[in-house]
Every structure is written in structure tokens, then in C-alpha cells.
Motif scaffolding. Structure first.
Motif, short mmCIF file in Angstrom:
data_model
loop_
_atom_site.label_atom_id
_atom_site.label_comp_id
_atom_site.label_asym_id
_atom_site.label_seq_id
_atom_site.Cartn_x
_atom_site.Cartn_y
_atom_site.Cartn_z
N ASP A 1 0.87 -1.19 0.00
CA ASP A 1 0.00 0.00 0.00
C ASP A 1 0.90 1.23 0.00
O ASP A 1 1.53 1.52 1.00
CB ASP A 1 -0.90 0.00 1.24
CG ASP A 1 -1.98 1.08 1.18
OD1 ASP A 1 -2.01 1.83 0.19
OD2 ASP A 1 -2.78 1.16 2.12
N PRO A 2 1.03 1.90 -1.18
CA PRO A 2 0.27 1.75 -2.42
C PRO A 2 0.73 0.54 -3.24
O PRO A 2 1.81 0.00 -3.02
CB PRO A 2 0.55 3.06 -3.16
CG PRO A 2 1.93 3.44 -2.72
CD PRO A 2 2.00 3.03 -1.27
N SER B 1 -4.57 2.32 -3.45
CA SER B 1 -4.71 1.76 -2.11
C SER B 1 -5.94 0.88 -2.05
O SER B 1 -6.98 1.24 -2.61
CB SER B 1 -4.83 2.88 -1.07
OG SER B 1 -5.18 2.35 0.19
#
Length: 486
Positions: free
Chosen positions: A224-225, A456
């Protein structure tokens, strides 16, 4: 043209200031106009009932002949996008009503165009000029070598025709898998041809792996990302997707261990080298900790290395791959060539244990029978003749120059480049404002950007966005950003 007294003249359609045609794109001018107008109508950028520019005006604005405009308008009428009113001109048609009249079960087109994963993918396939798509994940055509691909196609076309008429083999074209064995050995991954399964790009490779290991309700970890397309793919499997915070040298390993103990994931999908969207790479110490956590909590690691060839190599910059450390015991390694050769050359591969290779080949056979051996033969030809190495060297050199210039200019505009990476095609930047409305406004101006929220699994508002440094050569993109980020 005259209107009855008291009648309201329809408002003219606002086509924006960006050109709809490019004589370098390869498509006919008529087709480009049709696609551009149709996309604007589908995206509700042209209002139902608004009057299109006259044929003469449109031709003058787009610098094309009137015959081209006439044919384009006629095609748009035939496909239900425009209607022709004798003596009045052409008007945007209510397509939803038209389709409902033709089929009682047809549904109206959705009015919401809020950017999401599907929205971004759909718009990546629009006929926008490549240098107006800094949110895309592809290199501009002029950076690639069309002649290299064309020579490969010509060489394959000269083969015995019978070789081109049958199905490919279950695991993929053997000479290509043998060539991939050599390629993997260069990055210290030992994989026999029997451990390699070709796929229709890395996207299919991920789908095969997830389908084999994941059941509804299981947990998958992602960075994440991370690459946004995975979220939708895994959701269709009924999986729970959890993000692991990505730092400058890899994942937050403390958070990884904490969440692994809590959720017991089946898979962890990770970019070790040139992570999408930050272009950061995994450090050796983080790599060892990731493998240790995977062994402790018994989950598989899927290492997506599609940007492998954009990295200059460990002799120049450190590049630790989990597949090299683990030797494909707990790591499943993915690679492909769509980023460096051609997006339409959908050749990817999975390198894994011999047992997993059989399972993936069987699952591939059940879903698509075999992959496209013609494309696999083309890639083999390119790799085996030695031209590919020089080609990717040129790409890396161009990226290095563009990355430096784009980074400097973005920072002068007040944006923060969070990961000062020495390689790769992406920058992960903080704009200081929510990039979702910025994305919507950009598209109105014929520009595609990629808002941070899409990268995300939480899809929450974000001030970040991904910038493709190779797609920042158009001054209108810079002027748009300068205006909106004042």
C-alpha cells in the motif's frame, strides 16, 4: 438557420481545446474523430441535445477536410451518438433512450463518472495522445522499437505455415522457456524450462496464481500503495485484500508480521524491484525479513517483476529479488515484456516450483487452453538474437534523463517527490490537494492522470498521484498542473 420566435437555440457542444486527431497515431482520421466524440458522449462531457459544430467549423478547428468530418458525423449517427436534423445540423443524441427503445431489457448508461479502477483502465484505452497520459503505465510509442517487433513478426511469418495453425503447448513455447531460463539465471534465479509457464501477460499470471491458492474469504496481502488492477481481480475471487505500508526500502516489516499473525494470509503480492507506483526497490535486509515472516506464518510470496528490465542491474545499483534468495521454494516469480516491447505483445510468464508449474499449466489449459504461440515465437526471436539488451539500455537512458527533468520541474511547482529513486518510469508525488477532483478536471481537458486513491485497497481520498515520467513532454499537461496547483 432560423428558429421560431420564442424558441431557445440549443447550446453548442463544448469539445474542449485539445486536438482530436493525430497523424502519427496510425489510425485513420475518421476513426479518431468517431472515437473521440463517442468517448466524450459516453463520459457525459457532451450534453444530450447540444449542437455539434458545423462541418466547416469542425474541419477548420481540427485541421482536417470537410469530407473527413462528414464521414465521421455519418458514422456517429449510424451508431446512435448523433442525430441529423435537416437544415439544423447535428445534435448529441440520448443514447440510453435509443437503446431502451430497441431492447426492453437494456439499462440506461450510468451517470456517475467518479474515477475508480475500471474508470482509469477504460480511459487508458482511449485515443488520447500518449504524451497527455501521465497517469498511464506505458512508454510512448516513440520510445519503443516498432521495427524490432515487426522484424520478429516477419521472421515468424516465414516459418512453415503448419507451425502457425495449431494450438501452442500447455506450458508455452519451449525455446522461449529455454531462453527465459538464461534470462532468469542472470538475476540468480535457477529455473529449468519445466518450472516456467507462459501466460497472457502478468495480469493472467496473477489471476492463475490467485485462483489456484485463494478461496472465498481468504486474505491476500498487497503493498500500500500498489498496482490497482489487482484489487478488482482479487475481489472477484471473494478474497479480503489488506495493504502493507510500503516504505522507501520495502514493506513495513513490523506491520507485515503483526497483520500476518492476525489474518493468516494465503498470498503476499510484492514488487521487489521498481515497485509500482513508487519505483522503490527492496533492500536485502527487508527481503530476508519478508521471507522469514512468510515461513513463520506459512504464506506464499508472489514477486511481480514486470519492470525487471528497466533496472540497470545489481552491478550498478542494488537489486534484491526474493526469488533469488528463496530459489522458488516459497516465492512465485512473475515477469513479462509488455512494458518494454509492446503493450499488444501479451507475453508473460510464471517461474515456480516444478509441482506448482504443473498446477498452473493445468489451470491455464482449463481457462484458455494455451497462450498465443505466435507472440511467444516473436518474443523468443527478439530475445535470442541479442537486440533486446540494447533496446532496454536505450529505454533506461531515456528514463534517466526524463526522471531528472520531471522531478526538478515538479518540485519547483511545489510538489513533493516522496521516493527519490535512481531508476524506473514512475514518480509518486504529493500534490497537497485531493487528486480525485483534479483527475476529473484533467480529463475534461483531454489529460489522463492517476489519483493516489486508486492505488490503495482502502480507496480513500489522497493527495498523491502517480506520474509516468515518459509521458510528461506535452506543455499543456504542465500548464494544467501549474494552473490547478497554484
Amino acid at each position: 438557420m432560423t428558429f421560431p420566435q420564442g424558441a431557445t437555440m440549443p447550446k453548442p457542444a463544448n469539445l474542449g481545446n485539445s486536438p482530436m486527431v493525430s497523424r502519427e497515431s496510425g489510425g485513420s482520421l475518421v476513426e479518431q474523430i468517431v472515437r473521440s466524440v463517442a468517448c466524450r458522449i459516453d463520459d457525459k462531457l457532451l450534453r444530450t441535445g447540444s449542437r455539434m459544430p458545423s462541418i466547416r467549423q469542425f474541419a477548420d478547428e481540427q485541421k482536417v477536410s470537410r469530407f473527413t468530418v462528414v464521414e465521421a458525423y455519418d458514422r456517429l449517427v449510424a451508431n446512435g451518438y448523433l442525430e441529423s436534423r435537416r437544415g439544423s445540423g447535428f445534435f448529441v443524441r440520448e443514447r440510453a433512450s435509443l437503446l431502451n427503445n430497441l431492447s426492453p431489457v437494456a439499462q440506461p448508461l450510468p451517470t456517475s463518472q467518479q474515477p475508480d479502477v475500471v474508470w482509469l483502465i477504460r480511459n487508458m484505452f482511449r485515443q488520447l495522445p500518449p504524451n497527455k497520459m501521465p497517469g498511464s503505465g506505458l512508454l510512448p510509442h516513440e520510445w519503443l522499437d516498432g521495427e524490432l517487433v515487426a522484424n520478429g513478426l516477419r521472421a515468424v511469418s516465414r516459418l512453415n505455415q503448419n507451425l502457425l495453425l495449431h494450438y501452442g503447448t500447455q506450458q508455452g513455447f519451449l525455446p522461449l522457456r529455454q531462453q527465459l531460463q538464461l534470462k532468469l539465471a542472470e538475476i540468480e534465479i535457477a529455473a529449468a524450462p519445466e518450472q516456467i509457464v507462459t501466460t497472457n501477460g502478468v495480469t493472467q499470471a496473477l489471476d492463475l496464481v490467485a485462483s489456484e491458492f485463494v478461496q472465498p474469504g481468504d486474505t491476500i496481502f498487497v503493498d500500500d500503495p500498489a498496482w490497482f488492477l489487482m484489487f478488482g481481480t482479487f475481489a472477484t475471487l471473494g478474497a479480503k485484500v489488506i495493504g502493507i505500508p510500503r516504505l522507501h526500502d520495502g514493506p513495513d516489516v513490523a506491520k507485515l508480521a503483526e497483520l500476518a499473525a492476525l489474518h493468516k494470509p494465503k498470498l503476499y503480492i510484492i514488487h521487489s524491484v521498481l515497485h509500482n507506483p513508487t519505483s522503490s526497490s527492496l533492500s536485502a535486509s527487508k527481503a530476508f525479513q519478508v521471507l522469514k515472516t512468510a515461513e513463520l506464518h506459512d504464506f506464499m510470496i508472489v514477486e511481480d517483476d514486470v519492470y525487471c528490465d528497466m533496472h540497470p542491474g545489481s552491478a550498478v545499483q542494488p537489486a534484491t529479488r526474493l526469488g533469488a534468495l528463496d530459489q522458488l521454494n516459497r516465492v512465485i516469480y512473475l515477469g513479462g515484456f509488455s512494458k518494454t516491447l509492446a503493450a499488444n505483445l501479451r507475453v508473460g510468464f510464471i517461474a515456480t516450483s516444478p509441482q506448482n508449474a504443473i498446477r498452473f499449466a493445468d489451470r491455464k489449459m482449463l481457462s484458455t487452453l494455451t497462450t498465443n504461440e505466435i507472440c511467444e515465437r516473436v518474443v523468443h526471436k527478439i530475445l535470442s538474437e541479442g537486440h533486446y539488451r540494447k533496446h532496454v539500455d536505450r529505454i533506461r537512458s531515456k528514463l534517466d534523463s526524463a526522471r531528472h527533468d520531471v522531478t526538478s520541474r515538479l518540485e519547483r511547482m511545489g510538489m513533493s517527490v516522496e521516493y527519490r529513486t535512481p531508476a524506473g518510469m514512475f514518480l509518486w508525488v504529493d500534490t497537497g490537494i485531493d487528486t480525485l477532483p483534479l483527475t476529473e478536471k484533467a480529463l475534461e481537458n483531454g489529460i489522463l492522470i492517476a489519483p493516489g486513491s486508486l492505488f490503495s485497497p482502502h480507496q480513500l481520498p489522497s493527495t498523491r498521484m502517480r506520474i509516468n515520467v515518459a509521458a510528461m513532454s506535452d506543455e499543456t499537461v504542465w500548464k494544467f498542473l501549474e494552473t490547478e496547483l497554484k
